[in-house]
Design a protein around this motif. Structure first.
Motif, short mmCIF file in Angstrom:
data_model
loop_
_atom_site.label_atom_id
_atom_site.label_comp_id
_atom_site.label_asym_id
_atom_site.label_seq_id
_atom_site.Cartn_x
_atom_site.Cartn_y
_atom_site.Cartn_z
N GLU A 262 0.83 -1.22 0.00
CA GLU A 262 0.00 0.00 0.00
C GLU A 262 0.85 1.25 0.00
O GLU A 262 0.56 2.21 -0.71
CB GLU A 262 -0.91 0.01 1.23
CG GLU A 262 -2.19 -0.78 1.02
CD GLU A 262 -2.92 -1.06 2.32
OE1 GLU A 262 -2.84 -0.22 3.25
OE2 GLU A 262 -3.55 -2.12 2.40
N LEU A 263 1.94 1.22 0.77
CA LEU A 263 2.83 2.40 0.83
C LEU A 263 3.46 2.65 -0.54
O LEU A 263 3.47 3.79 -1.04
CB LEU A 263 3.92 2.18 1.90
CG LEU A 263 5.03 3.23 1.93
CD1 LEU A 263 4.46 4.60 2.35
CD2 LEU A 263 6.16 2.83 2.88
N VAL A 264 4.00 1.59 -1.15
CA VAL A 264 4.66 1.76 -2.45
C VAL A 264 3.66 2.24 -3.49
O VAL A 264 3.94 3.14 -4.29
CB VAL A 264 5.36 0.44 -2.88
CG1 VAL A 264 5.92 0.54 -4.28
CG2 VAL A 264 6.47 0.08 -1.90
N THR A 265 2.46 1.68 -3.46
CA THR A 265 1.44 2.08 -4.43
C THR A 265 1.06 3.56 -4.22
O THR A 265 0.98 4.34 -5.19
CB THR A 265 0.18 1.20 -4.28
OG1 THR A 265 0.59 -0.17 -4.38
CG2 THR A 265 -0.84 1.50 -5.37
N ALA A 266 0.87 3.93 -2.97
CA ALA A 266 0.50 5.33 -2.68
C ALA A 266 1.61 6.27 -3.14
O ALA A 266 1.34 7.34 -3.72
CB ALA A 266 0.22 5.50 -1.19
N SER A 267 2.86 5.89 -2.92
CA SER A 267 3.98 6.76 -3.34
C SER A 267 4.08 6.85 -4.85
O SER A 267 4.37 7.92 -5.40
CB SER A 267 5.30 6.22 -2.77
OG SER A 267 5.25 6.21 -1.37
N LEU A 268 3.84 5.74 -5.52
CA LEU A 268 3.85 5.77 -6.99
C LEU A 268 2.81 6.77 -7.49
O LEU A 268 3.08 7.60 -8.37
CB LEU A 268 3.52 4.38 -7.56
CG LEU A 268 4.67 3.41 -7.75
CD1 LEU A 268 4.16 1.99 -7.95
CD2 LEU A 268 5.52 3.81 -8.96
N VAL A 269 1.61 6.69 -6.93
CA VAL A 269 0.52 7.56 -7.38
C VAL A 269 0.82 9.02 -7.01
O VAL A 269 0.61 9.93 -7.81
CB VAL A 269 -0.82 7.09 -6.76
CG1 VAL A 269 -1.93 8.10 -7.01
CG2 VAL A 269 -1.20 5.71 -7.33
N GLU A 270 1.36 9.21 -5.83
CA GLU A 270 1.62 10.59 -5.40
C GLU A 270 2.78 11.22 -6.16
O GLU A 270 2.71 12.38 -6.55
CB GLU A 270 1.91 10.56 -3.91
CG GLU A 270 1.91 11.93 -3.26
CD GLU A 270 2.47 11.83 -1.84
OE1 GLU A 270 2.01 10.93 -1.11
OE2 GLU A 270 3.37 12.62 -1.50
N ALA A 279 -0.31 9.33 -16.80
CA ALA A 279 0.61 8.20 -16.90
C ALA A 279 1.76 8.42 -15.91
O ALA A 279 1.90 9.52 -15.35
CB ALA A 279 1.16 8.06 -18.31
N PHE A 280 2.56 7.36 -15.72
CA PHE A 280 3.64 7.40 -14.73
C PHE A 280 4.98 7.70 -15.41
O PHE A 280 5.24 7.22 -16.52
CB PHE A 280 3.72 6.06 -14.00
CG PHE A 280 2.54 5.81 -13.11
CD1 PHE A 280 2.63 5.99 -11.73
CD2 PHE A 280 1.30 5.40 -13.65
CE1 PHE A 280 1.53 5.77 -10.91
CE2 PHE A 280 0.21 5.17 -12.83
CZ PHE A 280 0.32 5.36 -11.46
#
Ligand code: GLC
Length: 421
Positions: A262-270, A279-280
């Motif tokens: 969850e942390l890694v996903t949230a950081s990717l999105v943020e 896009a990323f």
């Protein structure tokens, strides 16, 4: 998808056992190894993410080899959990015949393995092989190695509170010469084989002088990238570990991995998601500048189950389905077709336009995970046609499907897993 094409892909996968299989007894590690090399001429050693993909392919044609492939991969693991991006099984004469390997391995390790990592897809491979074999006893023997591997990543390559991994060389991304890394390598203008090659070797030298020590390399930051593809696969890997632990009745470990995911996903999105472009983009340097251009790595967070629905929807509708960007006749190009750096052949520099089967396979799984079943089926059908017609090549022209690069290239047989669903 036609039966004849599926049969062709299956027979290519079986053929790998004749052309790419490496077996022997390694004296320095003391192990009877058995793995498929990526390509008999170009890539004779065991590459980390190739091997994970090979195991998935083998699950369909030779389950024993699928297990041997992954066991051999973890047999090269260090006590601290690290697994190198290449393991040099059966290396003779201290690697004197393999000079290139010196610059990417730590002094004193005598070329047992490289000191770099590759995208984390080992847990995903273990889970998928177990699923294809329908064997709940397959994963448990790998859990200790997998736990130590994830510990090493978190302790050595996730320096900040955001949980994101930092890569210290383009080779760690698996997408070695992607234009994403031109700027962090200091390439300005059009990248050429010689110029890029020299910069890669110079970076190897600088990392080597830091003894490939994580703390020193991260402090020096000669190359410091929070990569979109690597971190997407990291988040997926953490989610996978949570599922595996849950299935094995280890709720506490499952919870820890789920929280990290969850942390890694949230950081990717943020941090890596450009909201206006949907896009990323990888972050380069300690200043965390967003890199150009739009690449397949920028779509890769689609593999993450916990990616917010709206973000996944935008990746698919604005980019993946877009005929000017990624939905070419033979999708999915490694660089969006709309980018000036897009080169559909690009045989001398890789990952600058052609379609690769491993990224198609990853996106295919992501599409299904987010409920885009029809598009996933179309992607599978086109990939299978491309591979059936072009044979097992390293990469393919996204405009006409022509195969290019290394021959008898292992992971292109992932099309078989896409056919079997
Ligand atoms: C190339 C690819 C890398 C792969 C290796 C072996 O270096 O960029 O991803 O692992 O070949 O196939």
């Amino acid at each position: 998808m036609r039966q004849g094409e599926i049969d062709a892909v299956r027979s290519y996968a079986q053929g790998l056992l004749r052309t790419n299989l490496k077996r022997g007894h390694d004296l320095s590690i003391g192990y009877r190894y058995s793995y498929l090399c990526p390509s008999p001429n170009e890539y004779p050693w065991q590459w980390f993410w190739d091997s994970c993909f090979h195991a998935v392919i083998m699950a369909h044609v030779d389950p024993e080899q699928a297990a041997a492939e992954l066991k051999t991969l973890v047999a090269g693991q260090d006590a601290n959990g690290f697994i190198g991006h290449i393991t040099f099984w059966g290396n003779r004469l201290w690697g004197l015949t393999n000079l290139a390997g010196y610059a990417q391995s730590r002094p004193g390790e005598r070329l047992r393995h490289s000191a770099l990592i590759q995208p984390p897809v080992l847990a995903q491979a273990v889970e998928r092989v177990a699923e294809v074999l329908g064997d709940p006893a397959f994963a448990p023997p790998f859990m200790d190695a997998l736990d130590r591997y994830h510990e090493w990543l978190a302790e050595n390559r996730a320096p900040d509170g955001d949980g994101l991994l930092v890569i210290v060389s383009p080779y760690e991304s698996g997408t070695d010469q992607s234009p994403t890394y031109d700027a962090p390598l200091g390439v300005t203008g059009k990248a050429g084989r010689l110029g890029l090659g020299l910069r890669d070797r110079w970076l190897d030298m600088r990392n080597w002088l830091n003894s490939y020590g994580s703390t020193r390399m991260l402090r020096a930051a000669h190359f410091y990238v929070k990569d979109a593809l690597v971190n997407a696969l990291y988040a997926e890997s953490l989610e996978t570990m949570a599922r595996l632990h849950r299935a094995q009745m280890n709720p506490a470990s499952a919870k820890t991995y789920a929280q990290r995911a969850e942390l890694v996903t949230a950081s990717l999105v943020e941090k890596l998601l450009d909201r206006t472009r949907g896009a990323f983009y990888s972050l380069t340097g300690k200043e965390e500048l967003r890199s150009e251009p739009l690449t397949v790595g920028g779509l890769m967070p689609l593999v993450i189950g916990g990616l917010p629905r709206d973000v996944a929807g935008e990746l698919v509708d604005r980019h993946l389905r877009n005929r000017n960007q990624f939905w070419t006749r033979y999708p999915v190009p490694s660089v969006a077709a709309s980018e000036p750096s897009f080169d559909p052949r690009s045989a001398s520099l890789i990952w600058r336009g052609p379609t690769w089967v491993n990224t198609n396979w990853l996106l295919w799984r992501g599409l299904r995970r987010h409920g885009f079943d029809e598009l996933a089926a179309q992607l599978a059908a086109r990939t299978i046609t491309m591979v059936a017609e072009g044979g097992l090549r390293e990469f393919y022209n996204p405009l006409n499907g022509e195969g290019n690069g290394a021959r008898s290239f292992g992971w292109s047989a992932l099309a078989l897993d896409m056919a079997e669903g």
